[in-house]
Design a protein around this motif. Structure first.
Motif, PDB file in Angstrom:
ATOM      1  N   THR A  12     -15.327  15.242  15.048  1.00  0.00           N
ATOM      2  CA  THR A  12     -16.199  14.955  14.123  1.00  0.00           C
ATOM      3  C   THR A  12     -16.183  13.413  13.663  1.00  0.00           C
ATOM      4  O   THR A  12     -17.033  13.030  13.284  1.00  0.00           O
ATOM      5  CB  THR A  12     -15.717  15.907  12.868  1.00  0.00           C
ATOM      6  OG1 THR A  12     -15.778  17.290  13.201  1.00  0.00           O
ATOM      7  CG2 THR A  12     -16.479  15.810  11.556  1.00  0.00           C
ATOM      8  N   LEU A  16     -19.331  10.775  13.433  1.00  0.00           N
ATOM      9  CA  LEU A  16     -19.770  10.455  12.321  1.00  0.00           C
ATOM     10  C   LEU A  16     -19.715   9.065  12.155  1.00  0.00           C
ATOM     11  O   LEU A  16     -20.689   8.172  11.475  1.00  0.00           O
ATOM     12  CB  LEU A  16     -18.850  10.875  10.928  1.00  0.00           C
ATOM     13  CG  LEU A  16     -19.011  12.395  10.740  1.00  0.00           C
ATOM     14  CD1 LEU A  16     -18.131  12.589   9.789  1.00  0.00           C
ATOM     15  CD2 LEU A  16     -20.661  12.581   9.911  1.00  0.00           C
ATOM     16  N   THR A  19     -22.457   7.390  14.823  1.00  0.00           N
ATOM     17  CA  THR A  19     -23.877   7.564  14.418  1.00  0.00           C
ATOM     18  C   THR A  19     -24.047   6.823  12.965  1.00  0.00           C
ATOM     19  O   THR A  19     -25.065   6.969  12.572  1.00  0.00           O
ATOM     20  CB  THR A  19     -24.232   9.007  14.358  1.00  0.00           C
ATOM     21  OG1 THR A  19     -23.384   9.930  13.343  1.00  0.00           O
ATOM     22  CG2 THR A  19     -23.928   9.797  15.521  1.00  0.00           C
ATOM     23  N   LYS A  20     -22.910   6.296  12.508  1.00  0.00           N
ATOM     24  CA  LYS A  20     -22.949   5.593  11.372  1.00  0.00           C
ATOM     25  C   LYS A  20     -23.301   6.520  10.034  1.00  0.00           C
ATOM     26  O   LYS A  20     -24.083   6.130   9.115  1.00  0.00           O
ATOM     27  CB  LYS A  20     -23.803   4.296  11.373  1.00  0.00           C
ATOM     28  CG  LYS A  20     -23.387   3.254  12.423  1.00  0.00           C
ATOM     29  CD  LYS A  20     -24.525   2.199  12.464  1.00  0.00           C
ATOM     30  CE  LYS A  20     -24.049   1.047  13.567  1.00  0.00           C
ATOM     31  NZ  LYS A  20     -24.701  -0.140  13.574  1.00  0.00           N
ATOM     32  N   LYS A  21     -22.922   7.659  10.132  1.00  0.00           N
ATOM     33  CA  LYS A  21     -23.213   8.438   9.040  1.00  0.00           C
ATOM     34  C   LYS A  21     -22.147   8.275   7.923  1.00  0.00           C
ATOM     35  O   LYS A  21     -22.436   8.635   6.615  1.00  0.00           O
ATOM     36  CB  LYS A  21     -23.179  10.060   9.375  1.00  0.00           C
ATOM     37  CG  LYS A  21     -24.389  10.336  10.490  1.00  0.00           C
ATOM     38  CD  LYS A  21     -25.680  10.422  10.051  1.00  0.00           C
ATOM     39  CE  LYS A  21     -26.421  10.800  10.842  1.00  0.00           C
ATOM     40  NZ  LYS A  21     -27.898  10.538  10.424  1.00  0.00           N
ATOM     41  N   MET A  22     -21.034   7.548   8.384  1.00  0.00           N
ATOM     42  CA  MET A  22     -19.878   7.531   7.344  1.00  0.00           C
ATOM     43  C   MET A  22     -19.256   6.225   7.593  1.00  0.00           C
ATOM     44  O   MET A  22     -19.405   5.812   9.070  1.00  0.00           O
ATOM     45  CB  MET A  22     -18.803   8.648   7.379  1.00  0.00           C
ATOM     46  CG  MET A  22     -19.351   9.883   6.723  1.00  0.00           C
ATOM     47  SD  MET A  22     -18.083  11.029   6.529  1.00  0.00           S
ATOM     48  CE  MET A  22     -17.059  10.291   5.306  1.00  0.00           C
ATOM     49  N   SER A  23     -18.651   5.512   6.695  1.00  0.00           N
ATOM     50  CA  SER A  23     -17.988   4.154   7.259  1.00  0.00           C
ATOM     51  C   SER A  23     -16.513   4.656   7.856  1.00  0.00           C
ATOM     52  O   SER A  23     -16.193   5.803   7.585  1.00  0.00           O
ATOM     53  CB  SER A  23     -17.784   3.324   5.864  1.00  0.00           C
ATOM     54  OG  SER A  23     -16.925   3.982   5.016  1.00  0.00           O
ATOM     55  N   ALA A  27     -14.499   7.851   6.587  1.00  0.00           N
ATOM     56  CA  ALA A  27     -14.197   8.933   7.739  1.00  0.00           C
ATOM     57  C   ALA A  27     -12.564   9.373   7.957  1.00  0.00           C
ATOM     58  O   ALA A  27     -12.158  10.274   8.065  1.00  0.00           O
ATOM     59  CB  ALA A  27     -14.875   8.757   8.934  1.00  0.00           C
TER      60      ALA A  27
END
Length: 470
Positions: A12, A16, A19-23, A27
């Motif tokens: 996970t 994340l 895909t740059k969904k979170m820094s 994360a």
């Protein structure tokens, strides 16, 4: 259950950030916190985090003051002759610059400290990559992989850990490994050559005078491996930049701060050049000789460098403020990583994951446990700390090998194969120094570097088998 959740937590996190969904900082903190609750140990989260922070606090302190120290050395011009010398030698040829990055990182890695290696390498090479609009992930990928191979030096850490865990002599592990490690380093240089040829094809070549004469506002922004600059040719023609309207404002801001080749910046201290060079040499020597803990050395070095080069308080505050962004990013990342490692270790996930991996090895592979150990060292040293692997997993692998007549020395040597990949692990604080100073997203670095680092590790392993070392 802990095994599944441990792998799920790591997967996970990687998905994340890649895909740059979170820094990375968010994360590293939130993902393990959620999984800690999921395993029913949310009440112990505070204890796990405090323990993790306590373990990594010396590293964070070292990085904070090391960044200030090397930042001041860049400001006063210590590395300017190196930058100009490399640029003159490379003749503004991207291929030579990438190879030069690998050579410089390998040489500086002799001090045994990844953070220092990345600070010096980025300090020297970053201005060249920015001036010529080269890919910064190429720089971070080559530097990290070269340092990973050199990290196997007896004073670098992994070899000493393997020797301690298996009660062996470090020299008996390392010396026979030299041919295999040399092949790994050669693979890094070949990789640098190939990547450099790609950059040369993409960007063309400039003469030294043309490279130095280029103004930031004349440069277009490189947006990826396939981007080109207007007017560049693959045969050494002058690259003519685009217009200001084509440039990224954020990149223009970076170029405004670009000072590596600026001979007129106000922070230069030419009269103190030899003092600064001597201070740096003394600092690195003291670090190699372990005269004091590394955080203390850099703390003293940063204080002395600031006091001598900038005796006036306003100037000192200005220098500290100038590097505060890097300090905050890197130290913040380290403390965030403490949450990740604290939960991974405290909940027992690491131990269960290691036991599952070892148990999954078929009995028929027993006589080939050295090769198995080498292959397992890639994912295991990437997903856990060196301490966890060498003190927790390696003894189990050595026992399994001994049952089939495989020497602990062979197991120990094979365990070093994954270090080229380990140096890009999100659990290695030094990698945040590398990507932070190079202004590269950690996810971009990971996507680019992992495949090449795996290939380099496999070269080391194959060479070890070929030379009969393991």
């Amino acid at each position: 259950m802990l095994t599944i959740l441990g792998f799920a937590m790591i997967a996970t996190f990687l998905v994340l950030i890649m895909t740059k969904k979170m820094s990375p900082i968010a994360a590293l903190v939130l993902i393990p916190a959620l999984f800690c609750v999921a395993v029913g140990q949310g009440a112990q989260l505070g204890d796990y985090v405090i323990e993790g922070v306590g373990n990594l606090a010396p590293t964070a302190a070292m990085l904070m003051f090391a960044i200030v120290y090397f930042g001041v050395m860049i400001d006063v011009g210590l590395f300017d002759p190196i930058v100009r010398g490399i640029l003159k030698f490379c003749r503004a040829d991207p291929m030579r610059i990438v190879v030069g990055t690998a050579v410089l990182a390998a040489i500086v890695s002799l001090d045994g400290d990844g953070s220092t290696t990345f600070m010096i390498t980025v300090s020297a090479m970053y201005p060249l990559y920015k001036r010529l609009k080269m890919s910064l992930v190429v720089m971070t990928g080559v530097a990290a992989t070269a340092n990973g191979v050199m990290n196997t030096l007896p004073w670098g850490g992994p070899t000493a850990r393997a020797a301690t865990a298996l009660k062996l002599d470090a020299s008996e592990i390392f010396v026979p490994m030299i041919p295999a490690l040399a092949m790994g380093l050669l693979a890094v240089f070949v990789l640098a050559y190939v990547l450099g040829l790609r950059e040369r094809k993409r960007l063309g070549m400039l003469t030294l005078d043309e490279a130095l004469a280029r103004e930031p506002e004349q440069e277009t922004v490189s947006t990826g491996a396939g981007s080109t600059r207007g007017g560049s040719t693959g045969t050494g023609g002058t690259a003519t930049g685009g217009t200001g309207a084509d440039a990224d404002p954020a990149d223009e801001a970076d170029d405004d701060e670009f000072q590596g080749l600026d001979p007129n910046r106000s922070t230069l201290r030419p009269k103190l050049y030899w003092f600064n060079a001597g201070l740096t040499a003394a600092l690195l020597t003291a670090m190699i000789m372990e005269l004091m803990p590394i955080p203390v050395l850099f703390l003293l070095g940063a204080a002395l460098a600031l006091t001598v080069n900038f005796p006036h308080m306003p100037d000192q505050r200005a220098r500290i403020a100038a590097h505060a962004d890097n300090v905050l990013n890197v130290s913040g990342m380290v403390f965030a990583a403490a949450v990740f490692t604290g939960v991974l270790t405290g909940t027992g996930m690491v131990e269960n994951m290691a036991d599952w991996v070892v148990g999954a090895v078929p009995d028929a592979m027993g006589p080939h446990m050295a090769i198995v150990t080498g292959l397992l060292s890639l994912p295991l040293t990437y997903f856990m700390s060196n301490d966890g692997f060498y003190f927790g997993v390696l003894p189990v692998l050595a026992e399994a090998g001994a049952a089939h007549g495989v020497s602990p020395l062979e197991i120990a040597r094979a365990s070093l194969a994954g270090q080229a990949l380990h140096m890009s692990s999100p659990l290695v604080p030094a990698v945040y120094v590398l990507v932070g100073m190079a202004k590269v997203e950690f996810g971009d670095h990971t996507r680019f570097t992992v495949k090449w680092a795996i290939l380099t590790s496999l070269v080391v392993l194959a060479a070890g088998v070929l030379f009969g070392i393991m």
